[in-house]
Design a protein around this motif. Structure first.
Motif, short mmCIF file in Angstrom:
data_model
loop_
_atom_site.label_atom_id
_atom_site.label_comp_id
_atom_site.label_asym_id
_atom_site.label_seq_id
_atom_site.Cartn_x
_atom_site.Cartn_y
_atom_site.Cartn_z
N ILE A 143 0.85 -1.18 0.00
CA ILE A 143 0.00 0.00 0.00
C ILE A 143 0.89 1.24 0.00
O ILE A 143 1.71 1.43 0.91
N THR A 144 0.74 2.07 -1.00
CA THR A 144 1.59 3.25 -1.12
C THR A 144 0.85 4.54 -0.78
O THR A 144 1.49 5.58 -0.59
N ILE A 145 -0.48 4.50 -0.70
CA ILE A 145 -1.25 5.69 -0.35
C ILE A 145 -1.48 5.72 1.17
O ILE A 145 -1.22 4.75 1.88
N TRP B 180 -8.15 4.11 16.13
CA TRP B 180 -8.24 3.93 14.69
C TRP B 180 -6.87 3.50 14.17
O TRP B 180 -5.93 3.34 14.96
N LEU B 181 -6.78 3.29 12.88
CA LEU B 181 -5.55 2.79 12.26
C LEU B 181 -5.14 3.71 11.12
O LEU B 181 -5.97 4.07 10.28
N LEU B 182 -3.87 4.07 11.09
CA LEU B 182 -3.30 4.85 10.00
C LEU B 182 -2.31 3.98 9.24
O LEU B 182 -1.43 3.35 9.84
N ILE B 183 -2.47 3.92 7.93
CA ILE B 183 -1.57 3.16 7.08
C ILE B 183 -0.81 4.14 6.20
O ILE B 183 -1.42 4.92 5.46
N HIS B 184 0.51 4.08 6.28
CA HIS B 184 1.34 5.03 5.54
C HIS B 184 2.65 4.35 5.17
O HIS B 184 3.32 3.75 6.02
N ALA B 185 2.99 4.41 3.88
CA ALA B 185 4.24 3.81 3.38
C ALA B 185 4.35 2.34 3.83
O ALA B 185 5.41 1.89 4.26
N HIS C 218 -13.13 -5.56 1.90
CA HIS C 218 -12.49 -4.68 0.92
C HIS C 218 -11.01 -5.02 0.86
O HIS C 218 -10.36 -5.19 1.90
N LYS C 219 -10.47 -5.11 -0.34
CA LYS C 219 -9.04 -5.35 -0.52
C LYS C 219 -8.36 -4.08 -1.01
O LYS C 219 -8.87 -3.39 -1.88
N GLU C 220 -7.23 -3.83 -0.43
CA GLU C 220 -6.42 -2.66 -0.80
C GLU C 220 -4.97 -3.10 -0.80
O GLU C 220 -4.41 -3.42 0.26
N GLY C 221 -4.37 -3.18 -1.98
CA GLY C 221 -3.00 -3.68 -2.05
C GLY C 221 -2.92 -5.09 -1.51
O GLY C 221 -3.67 -5.98 -1.93
N ASP C 222 -2.03 -5.32 -0.55
CA ASP C 222 -1.88 -6.65 0.02
C ASP C 222 -2.62 -6.79 1.34
O ASP C 222 -2.31 -7.67 2.16
#
Length: 232
Positions: free
Chosen positions: A2-4, A185-190, A111-115
């Motif tokens: 996930i790059t976003i 909550w969860l933040l996904i970054h790089a 929902h799938k997002e990247g891996d």
């Protein structure tokens, strides 16, 4: 990969001030996508929560939680009230518009997002619980058929990260939980999964709940001020 930048919010359970606090925090993070992982309305302030999220229905991704599904099922097939859950379901139904209820019933299971796979309970069921202390062998049976490297879930309300087999299992946490004393909550970054907690005014949230008309509002207000211990 996930790059976003993604924010994931789970298990809001009608807690309006917790939702507002997290959304304000997310706005500061300049995320590219927000995933809402289910169990939105069932709680003391369903109208305020759903009005807020319905206004963003075209911007956010919504996953079905078990309480969302149960409210929608009771809306479509009215039944005599036999317990607290059904009573709260009906009160939520009465508080929401037909359009909002139909929208609640339109959420997808996953929902799938990247891996990464985002689900509410487990990849098999919206009521199946993956807890911090669920035996690895049990969790493996729940996730073994998924080809994603990361599984993001909710439902059990306690934030955690667990490495099981070749996968990371991450619980984003609840809008309010006992360990964190804040909105989780969860933040996904790089490709990094960061468990976040946003503080908000518990006392004011409880006072606001008591001024409104929810069944069991005293219990909900006490839950906000003194959250029960939800896990090991």
């Amino acid at each position: 990969m996930i790059t976003i930048r993604i924010a994931a919010i789970y298990d809001i359970h009608g807690n309006y001030q917790a939702l507002e606090a997290v959304l304000n925090e997310i706005d500061k993070e300049n995320v590219d996508k927000v995933i809402v992982g289910g169990d939105l309305a069932w709680g003391p302030q369903p109208k305020k929560v759903i009005d807020t999220l319905y206004a963003r229905k075209d911007d956010f991704i919504f996953i079905m939680g078990n309480s969302d599904r149960e409210i929608f099922e009771q809306f479509k097939n009215p039944q005599s009230i036999g317990n607290m859950v059904q009573e709260l379901n009906q009160w939520c139904i009465d508080e929401l518009t037909t359009e909002q209820l139909e929208w609640l019933g339109s959420f997808k299971f996953s929902h799938k997002e990247g891996d990464a796979l985002f689900i509410h309970g487990s990849p098999r069921s919206d009521t199946e619980a993956i807890r911090l202390d669920t035996p690895e062998s049990d969790v493996y049976e729940m996730i073994k058929n998924e080809n994603t490297l990361v599984i993001v879930c909710g439902h059990t309300h306690i934030q955690f990260k667990r490495h099981i087999s070749s996968k990371e299992v991450i619980n984003a946490g609840r809008g309010l939980q006992s360990r964190a004393k804040g909105a989780c909550w969860l933040l996904i970054h790089a490709d990094e999964y960061i468990l976040r907690v946003t503080e908000y005014d518990f006392e004011n949230a409880a006072r606001e709940i008591l001024l409104e008309g929810a069944p069991y509002k005293e219990d909900f207000a006490d839950h906000v001020k003194n959250p029960p211990y939800d896990g090991p």
